[in-house]
Each structure stands twice: as C-alpha cells, then as structure tokens.
Design a protein around this motif. Structure first.
Motif, PDB file in Angstrom:
ATOM      1  N   VAL A   1       1.089  -1.140  -0.151  1.00 23.21           N
ATOM      2  CA  VAL A   1      -0.069  -0.014  -0.011  1.00 23.21           C
ATOM      3  C   VAL A   1       0.827   1.235  -0.085  1.00 23.21           C
ATOM      4  CG1 VAL A   1      -1.637   1.146   1.349  1.00 23.21           C
ATOM      5  CG2 VAL A   1      -1.881  -1.150   1.138  1.00 23.21           C
ATOM      6  N   GLU A   2       0.595   2.158  -1.094  1.00 24.92           N
ATOM      7  CA  GLU A   2       1.512   3.332  -1.031  1.00 24.92           C
ATOM      8  C   GLU A   2       0.684   4.586  -0.593  1.00 24.92           C
ATOM      9  OE1 GLU A   2       4.155   3.027  -5.085  1.00 24.92           O
ATOM     10  OE2 GLU A   2       2.096   2.366  -5.297  1.00 24.92           O
ATOM     11  N   ILE A   3      -0.532   4.562  -0.777  1.00 20.45           N
ATOM     12  CA  ILE A   3      -1.601   5.616  -0.155  1.00 20.45           C
ATOM     13  C   ILE A   3      -2.609   4.822   0.688  1.00 20.45           C
ATOM     14  CG2 ILE A   3      -3.239   7.536  -0.744  1.00 20.45           C
ATOM     15  CD1 ILE A   3      -1.504   7.938  -3.012  1.00 20.45           C
TER      16      ILE A   3
ATOM     17  N   THR B   1      -0.690  13.299   5.084  1.00 21.03           N
ATOM     18  CA  THR B   1       0.716  13.224   5.594  1.00 21.03           C
ATOM     19  C   THR B   1       1.537  12.677   4.751  1.00 21.03           C
ATOM     20  OG1 THR B   1      -0.123  13.383   7.854  1.00 21.03           O
ATOM     21  CG2 THR B   1       2.014  12.475   7.704  1.00 21.03           C
ATOM     22  N   ASP B   2       2.756  13.214   4.139  1.00 15.80           N
ATOM     23  CA  ASP B   2       3.733  12.643   3.504  1.00 15.80           C
ATOM     24  C   ASP B   2       3.515  12.106   2.204  1.00 15.80           C
ATOM     25  OD1 ASP B   2       5.499  13.795   5.629  1.00 15.80           O
ATOM     26  OD2 ASP B   2       5.432  11.886   6.904  1.00 15.80           O
TER      27      ASP B   2
ATOM     28  N   MET C   1      -4.097   9.556   4.513  1.00 16.18           N
ATOM     29  CA  MET C   1      -5.196  10.410   4.734  1.00 16.18           C
ATOM     30  C   MET C   1      -6.157   9.950   5.504  1.00 16.18           C
ATOM     31  SD  MET C   1      -7.880  11.870   1.679  1.00 16.18           S
ATOM     32  CE  MET C   1      -6.550  11.979   0.345  1.00 16.18           C
ATOM     33  N   ILE C   2      -6.189  10.883   6.599  1.00 21.68           N
ATOM     34  CA  ILE C   2      -7.173  10.346   7.896  1.00 21.68           C
ATOM     35  C   ILE C   2      -8.469  11.295   7.347  1.00 21.68           C
ATOM     36  CG2 ILE C   2      -7.692  10.335  10.129  1.00 21.68           C
ATOM     37  CD1 ILE C   2      -4.875   9.960  10.671  1.00 21.68           C
TER      38      ILE C   2
ATOM     39  N   ALA D   1      -3.600  17.214  -2.438  1.00 17.52           N
ATOM     40  CA  ALA D   1      -2.550  17.389  -1.573  1.00 17.52           C
ATOM     41  C   ALA D   1      -1.752  16.373  -1.609  1.00 17.52           C
ATOM     42  CB  ALA D   1      -3.292  17.797   0.041  1.00 17.52           C
ATOM     43  N   LEU D   2      -1.953  15.035  -1.706  1.00 19.58           N
ATOM     44  CA  LEU D   2      -1.113  14.001  -1.647  1.00 19.58           C
ATOM     45  C   LEU D   2      -0.309  14.152  -2.846  1.00 19.58           C
ATOM     46  CD1 LEU D   2      -3.558  11.087  -1.105  1.00 19.58           C
ATOM     47  CD2 LEU D   2      -1.648  11.472   0.448  1.00 19.58           C
TER      48      LEU D   2
END
Length: 308
Positions: free
Chosen positions: A32-34, A75-76, A80-81, A104-105
């Motif tokens: 998993v990358e994202i 984040t980074d 994504m939360i 944003a990602l």
C-alpha cells in the motif's frame, strides 16, 4: 490480508476504508502506497502551523476542513485520515477525498495536480485548462464523442524533469454537470450523482489510457463573445502565469513549503510543451465543433490513439 477497498490511482496502490467509485481496481497483495482511513483527528492537530480559513499546514502535513462534510489530514503523500462531520454522506466524503485530498497527496509527492482534463494522442498527452465554467469537461465530452482517449477528467497529475513533462492519468470516468450532459445528449437517470447537493454526475468511459505519457501540448480554453472559434498561440511570457493559475489547490503550496518547487515545475512545464488558446463563442458553439477545432489543429487521428 489488509481489509478495505483497493485501487490504482495516479499510478499508486491505494487502500481505502470507503469505496471510491470508478477508480481503477488495485491489487490487495501489493504494498500500500496511499492509505485512506476513516478516523478521529485531534482538535489541536497542527495548532502551531500556518493557518488559513479552513486549512492549516506545515511541510509534510496538511489539515483541511470541508465544513459540514469532513476534516482531512494528509501526511507525507502517503496517508489520508478522514473525519466525518455530522451526517455527511459517503458520496460527499468521496468528492472531497478525490478532489482536495488527492491534490494535497500529489503535491507532497512532487506531482503537480493540474486542474485540467486531458486526452492521449500518438505524440503525447494534450491537457485542457481554463476557468470554472469555461467548458473543459464539455470539450472533453466532445473529444470523447469524436473517438479520443481520455487520461483525466478534472485533475491531471504532471511531473517535470530534465527530460520534459509527463501526464499521469486519473480514473476512467467524467464528472459532468446536468447542462453538460444535455449538450452531449446524455441524461442523469442512470448515472451516479457525485454529491447529493450538487447536480453533477459520474459518466463512465470506455476509451481510457491508464499509463503515463509525455505531455505534447496544453490548450487554454476561453469563452468570448465573437461568432467563431479561434485558435492562437500563447506567448512564452504569458504561459507561466496561466499555468500557475490552474494548479489545483495552488494555495496549499505555501503552507506545505513547496512554493519554490511549484514555481520551478510550472516554469519547466511552460518551456517544455506547445501551448495554444482556443476561444469558444459563448453562444452557438457545440462540443463537437470545439473538439473538431482541437483535433484539426493538432492533426489528431482518434482512431489511432493509444489506449495503453
């Protein structure tokens, strides 16, 4: 095996707690990358970061609040939360995730999220930019009707390096307003609504290229009051300003500490591709007519366009 829904999006393996309609299927066995997760976000998250009306950010992390829908913590370029607001529907959450959240990602991964639809050609990708309401998605529908192959409907990922610019595809569906559907001879009866509070619908498409390809050209679509469709080159001196305007969520670059990178990427993009302005008459122009102008200008043969 990790639970959830698995997709391939902008070339990355993505896992999500929510189903994300129309995205390309992914491989549950692949790394998993994202990761898109539903969860709580601390009330004081990024409390000391650069603040704006509905978002705050620092390098590597951004918190966005879509009032009445959700808060997103990105984040980074990897996580994504998503914290749901009240009774917001899944469809409303998905629209924010696939729009603001993914842009944003991409920025965090040093990929420009250009607010542009795009098609494939035998000599590279052609991107279409323009202000909201200029008719980008309607033109894309006209190009698809003429047999062209889509890369992205709303946001095209773009990387730029010494070898030039590369377009990264999104997913095989358009999101069209009801007036665009009517212009293209479609109706909304059998289509999934993007969000319950807006008259916009997903339209699945058959001709889609899932692999990145070099950017060949950019079309700046503009409305005008004249009687005819016009085509003119965009001077180099005007390209950077025009392209910078259409980076999706461009203000995030400042908060993420990426202004310099973003400016350099836009300059290199402006220098590496052809760019024209197409003027579309406000009255009387049809999607097929504008599409025919673009096809003729670039000498496209839709029947020969690559889909893979």
């Amino acid at each position: 095996m990790t639970s959830g829904h698995f997709y391939r999006h902008y070339g990355f393996n993505l896992r999500s707690d929510l189903a994300l309609p129309h995205l390309l299927p992914g491989d549950p066995a692949a790394p998993v990358e994202i990761d898109v997760r539903l969860g709580a976000i601390a009330a004081d998250q990024l409390g000391d970061a650069l603040h704006f009306r509905n978002w705050r950010a620092e390098p590597g992390e951004i918190l966005f609040h879509a009032f009445g829908i959700c808060r997103l913590l990105v984040t980074d370029g990897a996580t994504m939360i998503v914290e749901r607001d009240g009774g917001a529907t899944d469809a409303a959450l998905v629209s924010i995730i696939l729009g603001t959240g993914v842009s944003a990602l991409l920025m965090q991964r040093r990929i420009l999220p250009m607010h542009a639809c795009s098609i494939a050609s035998d000599q590279g990708a052609i991107l279409v930019i323009g202000r909201s309401g200029a008719g980008k998605s309607t033109l894309l529908g006209g190009l698809m009707g003429a047999g062209c192959t889509m890369l992205a409907d709303d946001v095209t990922g773009v990387t730029v390096d010494t070898g030039g610019a590369t377009a990264i595809p999104a997913f095989p569906a358009m999101r069209l307003w009801t007036d665009s559907l009517a212009l293209l001879g479609e109706d909304q009866d059998d289509k999934l609504q993007v969000r319950e509070d807006i008259e916009k619908y997903y339209v699945g498409i058959d001709r889609f290229r899932a692999d990145p390809m070099p950017v060949r050209a950019i079309v700046l679509l503009q409305g005008h009051n004249g009687p005819a469709i016009t085509v003119r080159p965009v001077a180099m001196a005007n390209r950077v300003e025009a392209l910078a305007r259409y980076v999706h969520r461009k203000n995030f670059l400042r908060g993420l500490g990426l202004q310099r990178w973003g400016f350099d990427a836009v300059v290199r993009l402006a220098q590496s591709v052809d760019m024209i302005a197409v003027g579309r008459p406000v009255m009387g122009a049809t999607p097929a007519g504008v599409a025919a102008t673009v096809i003729e200008h670039f000498g496209l043969d839709p029947a020969l366009q690559p889909t893979a």
